[in-house]
Design an enzyme around this catalytic site. Structure first.
Site, mmCIF file in Angstrom:
data_model
loop_
_atom_site.group_PDB
_atom_site.id
_atom_site.type_symbol
_atom_site.label_atom_id
_atom_site.label_comp_id
_atom_site.label_asym_id
_atom_site.label_seq_id
_atom_site.Cartn_x
_atom_site.Cartn_y
_atom_site.Cartn_z
ATOM 1 N N ASP A 156 -1.043 -4.549 7.397
ATOM 2 C CA ASP A 156 -1.332 -3.132 7.592
ATOM 3 C C ASP A 156 -2.683 -3.001 8.281
ATOM 4 O OD1 ASP A 156 -1.566 -0.181 6.936
ATOM 5 O OD2 ASP A 156 0.180 -0.672 5.726
ATOM 6 N N SER A 182 5.945 5.018 4.048
ATOM 7 C CA SER A 182 5.004 3.904 3.911
ATOM 8 C C SER A 182 4.661 3.671 2.445
ATOM 9 C CB SER A 182 3.709 4.203 4.672
ATOM 10 O OG SER A 182 3.839 3.925 6.043
ATOM 11 N N HIS A 189 -4.870 3.851 5.721
ATOM 12 C CA HIS A 189 -3.470 3.499 5.476
ATOM 13 C C HIS A 189 -3.360 2.198 4.681
ATOM 14 C CE1 HIS A 189 0.777 2.490 6.435
ATOM 15 N NE2 HIS A 189 0.921 3.800 6.574
#
Length: 439
Positions: free
Chosen positions: A179, A359, A210
């Protein structure tokens, strides 16, 4: 328990009082500028075959290729290829797990890249050539951040995390988070990150939203009096930065950065790989995913609701595809559903915030997979069968009223109970009461 108002006030203060806020803004602008510059390049990947490994039956054998004696020859061959096709050699990364050395080349011209790729594909020296595909993190609301943290963790109720953790916490299970950058100094992640590696050379390294949110949902510390508890709070994280954040916290990756991180996860014994991202099919990434699956590694991908097939890698055979519960835009056959709206998560700078999107639904399934690995180290085949799900849409009675359960919704209690071989949530004394409610 603290009064709700006090918790909310503390959370709001934590989200607003950002240490080094000006420096963080400057860093974000620099990262965005670097990402835009990187996105403007005309790059492609050229694969050259590695020689077969030579087994040496002694204690020094490690199966590695770092000193195989042919690296310089492949580099010369790549240089010759670049000159022959008018390309510039930019970078390379050996990937012995799939038997290739991946070279990044750049076309300085303006002709369609497809012509160069076709020519390279017909060259007997080349295993294959492909474009560098782009990928993005699958947040809700176009990748923008969420609201200040609320003291609500959907999985804590829907999956009964406290009861699951009596059976398994994911202890010592290695999870690869591929990620954007993870903030390993976050108080809810302190000691949870076994290693952090950066595979993005074109954009400055950073702790990013994120990746930090995904990492915390999987393995935030439990019982420390702070923030949230991860689904697998005693798992160990490989924080592999293959993505970077640009304007408005959008997360981007490409074939080469993802390929390097995937290869690292495979050869360093990850048991679960998180891919909370989506994009087009990619031959390099497919080869690496196939190798991971062949080794019994659970690979979890987030469903892209904007793509008819769920997107890549979620739609690739063997990948555990996950979508957010209640998202009716698209539900691929066989996809799992997990909570994916208003998820409290860790954010860089010792903050917490609310996030939404597939996600984060995928991150929770990664945590659940880590719980399963602790209970049963031998992986199921295929991995998808390890999860107990609702076979059809139905109304389910629970404390506080009924809820709608869609086909594909994970029954976490039943999943862990089956792996543990023992009752976890609904024991015989309560099962009869629940049966009465359902009828």
């Amino acid at each position: 328990m603290k009064p709700l108002f006090a918790v909310l006030l503390a959370c709001c203060l934590g989200c607003c009082a950002l240490p080094g806020g000006a420096r963080a803004a400057e860093a974000t602008e620099a990262i965005a500028a670097g990402a835009q510059a990187a996105g403007a390049s005309r790059q492609l990947l050229v694969m050259l075959r590695l020689p077969p490994p030579h087994y040496r039956p002694d204690s020094s054998y490690g199966g590695g290729y770092a000193d195989d004696g042919t690296r310089a020859a492949r580099r010369r061959q790549a240089t010759e290829l670049a000159a022959a096709y008018g390309l510039k050699l930019v970078d390379d990364w050996p990937m012995p797990a799939i038997g290739i050395d991946c070279f990044v080349m750049e076309d300085p011209g303006s002709a369609p890249l497809a012509r160069v790729l076709d020519a390279l594909g017909g060259d007997p020296r080349v295993a294959w050539a492909q474009a560098v595909n782009d990928y993005r993190g699958l947040d809700g609301a176009g990748g923008r951040g969420g609201d200040p943290l609320l003291p609500l963790q959907p999985a804590a109720h829907a999956w009964r995390l406290a009861e699951l953790h009596r059976a398994s916490t994911g202890r010592k299970v290695m999870v690869a988070v591929i990620d954007s950058g993870v903030d390993a100094t976050h108080p809810d992640l302190a000691g949870q990150v076994a290693l952090r590696q950066n595979f993005v050379d074109t954009v400055a390294d950073a702790a990013e939203s994120h990746g930090t949110a995904v990492a915390g949902i999987i393995a935030a510390r439990a019982g420390n009096g702070l923030g949230i508890a991860g689904v697998a709070p005693q798992a160990r994280l490989m924080a592999l930065r293959a993505c970077w954040e640009i304007a408005r916290q959008e997360t981007r990756c490409n074939s080469f950065t993802l390929g390097k991180a995937l290869h690292f996860a495979v050869i360093n014994d990850a048991r679960v790989i998180n891919l909370s991202l989506g994009g087009p099919p990619d031959r390099l990434l497919q080869a690496l995913i196939e190798t991971a699956l062949a080794r019994g590694i659970a690979v979890v991908g987030a469903v892209d609701p904007e793509r008819a097939d769920g997107g890549f890698p979620a739609a690739y055979p063997g990948v555990i595809a996950v979508t957010a519960s209640g998202d009716r835009r698209f539900l691929p056959a066989g996809a799992l559903q997990a909570p994916g709206a208003d998820i409290p998560a860790t954010l860089p700078g010792a903050r917490w915030g609310m996030v939404s999107g597939s996600s984060y639904a995928a991150a929770q399934v990664v945590g659940l997979a880590a719980l399963l690995v602790e209970l049963r180290p031998a992986p199921p085949s295929p991995w998808r069968r390890a999860f107990v799900t609702a076979a059809r849409t139905s109304l389910v009675a629970q404390a506080g009223g009924a809820r709608q359960e869609q086909a594909g919704s994970i029954d976490a209690c039943a999943t862990i109970a089956r792996a543990a071989g023992a009752c976890v949530c609904l024991c015989p004394s309560t099962a009869a009461t629940t049966a009465e409610l359902l009828h």
